[in-house]
Write a protein that holds these residues in place. Structure first.
Motif, PDB file in Angstrom:
ATOM      1  N   GLY A 222       0.873  -1.187  -0.004  1.00  0.00           N
ATOM      2  CA  GLY A 222       0.044   0.053   0.034  1.00  0.00           C
ATOM      3  C   GLY A 222       0.895   1.177  -0.044  1.00  0.00           C
ATOM      4  N   ASP A 223       0.244   2.516   0.256  1.00  0.00           N
ATOM      5  CA  ASP A 223       0.962   3.713  -0.088  1.00  0.00           C
ATOM      6  C   ASP A 223       1.589   3.843   1.260  1.00  0.00           C
ATOM      7  N   ALA A 224       2.730   4.845   1.061  1.00  0.00           N
ATOM      8  CA  ALA A 224       3.401   5.519   1.991  1.00  0.00           C
ATOM      9  C   ALA A 224       3.491   7.149   1.648  1.00  0.00           C
ATOM     10  N   VAL A 225       2.968   7.888   2.393  1.00  0.00           N
ATOM     11  CA  VAL A 225       3.062   9.381   2.044  1.00  0.00           C
ATOM     12  C   VAL A 225       3.200  10.025   3.258  1.00  0.00           C
ATOM     13  N   ILE A 226       3.400  11.532   3.276  1.00  0.00           N
ATOM     14  CA  ILE A 226       3.354  12.532   4.150  1.00  0.00           C
ATOM     15  C   ILE A 226       1.997  13.120   4.359  1.00  0.00           C
ATOM     16  N   ASP A 227       1.487  12.911   5.650  1.00  0.00           N
ATOM     17  CA  ASP A 227       0.227  13.586   5.588  1.00  0.00           C
ATOM     18  C   ASP A 227       0.411  14.854   6.053  1.00  0.00           C
ATOM     19  N   HIS A 228      -0.287  15.977   5.520  1.00  0.00           N
ATOM     20  CA  HIS A 228      -0.313  17.277   5.788  1.00  0.00           C
ATOM     21  C   HIS A 228      -1.575  17.341   6.913  1.00  0.00           C
ATOM     22  N   GLY A 251       2.266   8.767   6.731  1.00  0.00           N
ATOM     23  CA  GLY A 251       0.980   8.266   6.773  1.00  0.00           C
ATOM     24  C   GLY A 251       0.764   7.441   5.611  1.00  0.00           C
ATOM     25  N   GLY A 252      -0.460   7.160   4.916  1.00  0.00           N
ATOM     26  CA  GLY A 252      -0.857   6.419   4.054  1.00  0.00           C
ATOM     27  C   GLY A 252      -1.367   5.139   4.330  1.00  0.00           C
ATOM     28  N   LYS A 253      -2.321   4.527   3.667  1.00  0.00           N
ATOM     29  CA  LYS A 253      -2.849   3.264   4.097  1.00  0.00           C
ATOM     30  C   LYS A 253      -2.109   2.097   4.280  1.00  0.00           C
ATOM     31  N   GLY A 254      -1.033   1.959   3.420  1.00  0.00           N
ATOM     32  CA  GLY A 254      -0.039   0.749   3.408  1.00  0.00           C
ATOM     33  C   GLY A 254       0.777   0.992   4.689  1.00  0.00           C
ATOM     34  N   LEU A 255       1.184   2.304   5.022  1.00  0.00           N
ATOM     35  CA  LEU A 255       2.215   2.496   6.085  1.00  0.00           C
ATOM     36  C   LEU A 255       1.362   2.397   7.437  1.00  0.00           C
ATOM     37  N   THR A 256       0.219   2.849   7.624  1.00  0.00           N
ATOM     38  CA  THR A 256      -0.621   2.839   8.643  1.00  0.00           C
ATOM     39  C   THR A 256      -0.920   1.438   9.110  1.00  0.00           C
ATOM     40  N   ARG A 257      -0.990   0.630   8.277  1.00  0.00           N
ATOM     41  CA  ARG A 257      -1.343  -0.820   8.499  1.00  0.00           C
ATOM     42  C   ARG A 257      -0.242  -1.420   8.833  1.00  0.00           C
ATOM     43  N   ALA A 258       0.693  -1.251   8.376  1.00  0.00           N
ATOM     44  CA  ALA A 258       2.138  -1.742   8.748  1.00  0.00           C
ATOM     45  C   ALA A 258       2.399  -1.382   9.896  1.00  0.00           C
ATOM     46  N   VAL A 259       2.280  -0.200  10.453  1.00  0.00           N
ATOM     47  CA  VAL A 259       2.489   0.087  11.783  1.00  0.00           C
ATOM     48  C   VAL A 259       1.460  -0.610  12.691  1.00  0.00           C
ATOM     49  N   LEU A 350      -1.147 -11.368   3.965  1.00  0.00           N
ATOM     50  CA  LEU A 350      -1.074 -10.295   3.143  1.00  0.00           C
ATOM     51  C   LEU A 350      -2.150  -9.190   3.182  1.00  0.00           C
ATOM     52  N   LEU A 351      -1.691  -8.046   3.630  1.00  0.00           N
ATOM     53  CA  LEU A 351      -2.483  -6.993   3.778  1.00  0.00           C
ATOM     54  C   LEU A 351      -2.502  -5.906   2.602  1.00  0.00           C
ATOM     55  N   LEU A 352      -3.608  -5.679   1.631  1.00  0.00           N
ATOM     56  CA  LEU A 352      -3.364  -5.226   0.223  1.00  0.00           C
ATOM     57  C   LEU A 352      -4.635  -4.290   0.143  1.00  0.00           C
ATOM     58  N   THR A 353      -3.915  -3.085   0.138  1.00  0.00           N
ATOM     59  CA  THR A 353      -4.727  -1.724  -0.432  1.00  0.00           C
ATOM     60  C   THR A 353      -4.825  -1.431  -1.697  1.00  0.00           C
ATOM     61  N   PHE A 354      -6.100  -1.065  -2.231  1.00  0.00           N
ATOM     62  CA  PHE A 354      -6.362  -1.172  -3.721  1.00  0.00           C
ATOM     63  C   PHE A 354      -5.993   0.498  -4.210  1.00  0.00           C
ATOM     64  N   GLU A 355      -4.465   0.805  -3.921  1.00  0.00           N
ATOM     65  CA  GLU A 355      -4.094   2.186  -4.185  1.00  0.00           C
ATOM     66  C   GLU A 355      -3.335   2.156  -5.652  1.00  0.00           C
ATOM     67  N   GLN A 356      -2.927   0.875  -5.913  1.00  0.00           N
ATOM     68  CA  GLN A 356      -1.937   0.657  -7.168  1.00  0.00           C
ATOM     69  C   GLN A 356      -2.963   0.714  -8.273  1.00  0.00           C
ATOM     70  N   PRO A 357      -2.303   0.776  -9.610  1.00  0.00           N
ATOM     71  CA  PRO A 357      -2.954   0.968 -10.711  1.00  0.00           C
ATOM     72  C   PRO A 357      -3.852  -0.654 -10.609  1.00  0.00           C
ATOM     73  N   ALA A 358      -4.962  -0.574 -11.471  1.00  0.00           N
ATOM     74  CA  ALA A 358      -5.733  -1.653 -11.630  1.00  0.00           C
ATOM     75  C   ALA A 358      -4.809  -2.987 -12.269  1.00  0.00           C
TER      76      ALA A 358
END
Length: 530
Positions: A222-228, A251-259, A350-358
């Motif tokens: 999943g994604d890893a981002v900087i949350d503002h 932040g990001g859905k992937g990063l948060t689930r991993a943490v 496996l934890l998978l978020t649907f943030e990548q291209p289809a």
């Protein structure tokens, strides 16, 4: 020491690469024409060919301005992982990428830079002492002399015509060094110290790991981002303004689930993508501080790490604005490489978020279908996909589909405004192969599966919602599944729902992910609720 680079360079957004020089048009050979950054790298490499070629000592003593070469992402990361100066990192990085060139380009760059790719295992009738002589002129003469032999032993077809030293110095050398420069300047690398390339000795072996390696290992994609984070009393409407406070957090859905999973004591690794900038470094450092394995977090050069603006009201209700460069994504070569394929196959969950291209999601799910022993798969369907039907034939690998009502309806292609209830949406998704559907809303959970068909009312809460609630639920559910080693029962969903309640916060989202003791404390409160 081994390291992982993309099998092919990602050329998007780097410049104009398809122009042909006038001389090359006449010969019918397409030569990559790089942007100024590529030209600088190419020129440095060609100037380093003189005398004995490329070496760390040469880089330290040369009058050539080699700073652009030393500042390349792959060089910097190799130096950091190996604990060596950048001058000592250049040669192994150049050697690794030169190996991936076409035979002609590989032979030219190998001989002219004196990389020594054939020194340990030379082809018959090839003398390494002459191929890597101290004088560039001698190396060129011997290369042209053994041109056909080298191509024959490499299996190249068709074998190109024999070159003279003069012709070698023209188009063939320009093409070879332009291609090597592009690969050096655009190589995306994974952040870990022990990732192995698909060409390593493990290639060809089964990616399936033994049960002791898999036990308790959770892989998050999943994604890893900087949350503002903008915290306001209430989210302003059009034309309105609001006073608030501002913070920045990973932040990001992937990063948060991993943490969240790591804080529950699970072994966790994250497969994600960040940019080659300070924000990307900050994300990697944060993940490591939380005990998350970052070996398979890809770092993309010349691209910014994604940023998400999160506007959170005092009630916990949030709105988001995502800013993401299209280069910040996983690619098919990444997924087909041994490192990621082995990681997926070697996971217990496996934890998978649907943030990548289809297309990337389809490839991940297709790989899971082929595994003789699949990991437990928990998927989160947000954000909504443009063409979810392309994933339908793969949904049979999803054991638990967890998301908000709207996200689930979008995946099931329930039209906006339709009167379908949650049970009807869940039935559609289960008919497509999903094992269990969990619909989350405002700290509530509704579940449809063979074992459970129930609605779990909320625990006492101070906020209406929490930005990290869904991540906490997914991690807590996986924790209970891996601990009990059976399908989820009612008490598991209650515990995962309590994990959502434990995240009540309007600030640092992954920082709000709870420990098991916090979830246990909240879970006990349910006994006293009417």
């Amino acid at each position: 020491m081994t390291f992982r680079l993309l099998d092919k360079p990602d050329l998007r957004g780097v410049g104009a690469y398809t122009r042909r020089s006038r001389a090359d048009r006449g010969g019918g050979i397409a030569v990559v024409a790089p942007d100024p950054g590529m030209v600088a790298i190419r020129d440095i490499l060609t100037r380093l060919c003189t005398r004995s070629g490329l070496s760390s000592d040469r880089l330290r003593s040369t009058e050539i301005d080699v700073l652009p070469l030393l500042d390349l992402l792959a060089v910097r990361q190799f130096a950091r992982r190996a604990g060596v100066p950048r001058e000592e990192a250049v040669l192994p990085v150049v050697r690794e990428l030169a190996r991936r060139l076409s035979p002609s380009d590989r032979f030219i760059t190998d001989a002219e830079l004196s990389l020594g790719l054939l020194r340990e295992n030379p082809p018959p009738d090839v003398d390494p002492a002459r191929l890597y002589a101290h004088d560039l002129g001698e190396r060129r003469e011997y290369l042209t002399e053994k041109w056909s032999v080298l191509h024959e032993t490499s299996g190249a077809q068709p074998i190109p015509r024999t070159l003279t030293v003069r012709s070698l110095r023209g188009t063939p050398a320009r093409r070879a060094f332009a291609e090597l420069a592009v690969r050096l300047a655009t190589a995306s690398v994974f952040a870990g110290a022990h990732a192995v390339d698909a060409d390593s000795s493990s290639k060809g072996s089964s990616p399936q790991r033994n049960s002791s390696d898999r036990r308790g290992m959770v892989t998050v994609i999943g994604d890893a981002v900087i949350d503002h984070m903008y915290v306001v009393d209430e989210i302003p409407g059009p034309g309105a303004a609001a006073r608030g406070s501002y913070q920045e957090h990973p932040g990001g859905k992937g990063l948060t689930r991993a943490v969240a999973a790591a804080r529950l004591g699970l072994r966790v690794r994250l497969i994600s993508v960040v940019g080659d900038d300070g924000a990307g470094d900050r994300i990697l450092e944060y993940l490591r501080s939380e005990g998350v394995d970052t070996e398979l977090v890809k770092v993309v050069p010349h691209a910014p790490t994604p940023v998400t603006a999160v506007i959170v009201a005092s009630t916990g209700v949030a709105s988001r604005v995502g800013c993401k460069d299209e280069r910040i994504r996983l690619s098919a070569p990444d997924l087909r490489g041994h490192a990621i394929a082995s990681a997926i196959a070697g996971s217990e969950a496996l934890l998978l978020t649907f943030e990548q291209p289809a297309g990337v999601l389809e490839l991940i799910l297709a790989q899971l279908r082929k595994l003789p022993a699949r990991p437990l798969v928990v998927a989160h369907p947000a954000p909504r996909l443009d063409r979810p039907q392309y994933l339908y034939r793969h949904l049979g690998v999803v054991d638990y589909l967890v998301g908000g009502d709207k996200d689930l309806e979008a995946l099931a292609m329930v039209a906006d405004g339709a009167t379908a209830c949650g049970a009807q949406t869940a039935t559609r998704l289960r008919a497509l192969g999903v094992g269990t559907v969990c619909a989350l809303r405002d700290f509530r959970c509704a579940v449809w599966s063979d074992e459970v068909d129930d609605r779990f009312q909320p625990y006492p809460t101070a906020l209406e919602r929490s930005v990290g609630a869904h991540a906490a639920f997914c991690a807590a559910l996986v924790y209970r599944l891996l601990t009990s080693r059976r399908p989820a029962a009612r008490e598991d969903y209650l515990w995962a729902t309590a994990a959502m309640v434990a995240t009540q916060s309007v600030g640092d989202v992954p920082g709000a992910m709870p420990l098991p003791s916090e979830i246990d404390r909240i879970s006990r409160l349910a006994v006293h609720e009417p």
